[in-house]
Motif scaffolding. Structure first.
Motif, short mmCIF file in Angstrom:
data_model
loop_
_atom_site.label_atom_id
_atom_site.label_comp_id
_atom_site.label_asym_id
_atom_site.label_seq_id
_atom_site.Cartn_x
_atom_site.Cartn_y
_atom_site.Cartn_z
N SER A 4 -22.95 -17.37 12.20
CA SER A 4 -22.92 -18.61 11.07
C SER A 4 -22.86 -16.68 10.45
O SER A 4 -22.51 -15.82 10.49
CB SER A 4 -24.45 -17.95 10.85
N GLU A 5 -23.29 -17.39 8.98
CA GLU A 5 -22.50 -16.29 7.62
C GLU A 5 -23.72 -15.10 7.61
O GLU A 5 -22.91 -13.48 7.73
CB GLU A 5 -22.78 -16.30 6.60
N HIS A 6 -25.10 -14.99 8.09
CA HIS A 6 -25.62 -14.39 7.93
C HIS A 6 -25.40 -13.30 9.75
O HIS A 6 -25.35 -12.24 9.67
CB HIS A 6 -27.34 -14.18 8.84
N GLU A 7 -25.41 -14.23 11.01
CA GLU A 7 -25.17 -12.88 11.83
C GLU A 7 -23.48 -12.84 11.98
O GLU A 7 -23.81 -11.09 12.35
CB GLU A 7 -24.11 -14.31 13.62
#
Length: 127
Positions: A4-7
């Motif tokens: 994901s973008e956060h990861e």
């Protein structure tokens, strides 16, 4: 499964912290990866050239033009792979990554093209 973008942002932050904390380790890991990738690419290119030459010879002996053309394309493609593997890449240096983490400083571009552009700008600025 993609991150994901956060990861992905967390992973980028961890990588930048590693670059800043231990540049010697990072350079040693990169050099090992680069050598193994280079060796594998060269071996693959040599095998491709040998197979391509074999196909060209078999195509010439048996009068199959298509087989000779396929062999020639394989030889040219393998030589291109070898050149691409051997050619030095404009990679991000550890110092430029460390400088990029500092606010207000942009990483200095590397490579032949950027050096030539810089020299050209200096010449025009002098005149």
């Amino acid at each position: 499964m993609p991150l994901s973008e956060h990861e992905q942002r967390l992973l980028d932050q961890i990588e930048q912290a590693l670059y800043a904390e231990d540049p010697k380790f990072v350079s040693s890991v990169r050099s090992v990866r680069a050598r193994s990738h280079l060796r594998r690419s060269i071996v693959l290119a040599v095998v491709g050239v040998i197979l391509g030459l074999g196909l060209v010879l078999i195509g010439l002996i048996s009068n199959l033009i298509v087989l000779s053309v396929v062999g020639f394309v394989l030889v040219v493609g393998s030589c291109g792979l070898c050149v691409k593997a051997i050619r030095p890449r404009a990679s991000i240096s550890v110092a430029s990554v460390a400088e990029a983490g500092r606010p207000g400083k942009a990483p200095r571009p590397t490579g032949l093209r950027s050096r030539m552009e810089e020299r050209l700008r200096k010449r025009f600025d002098e005149n």
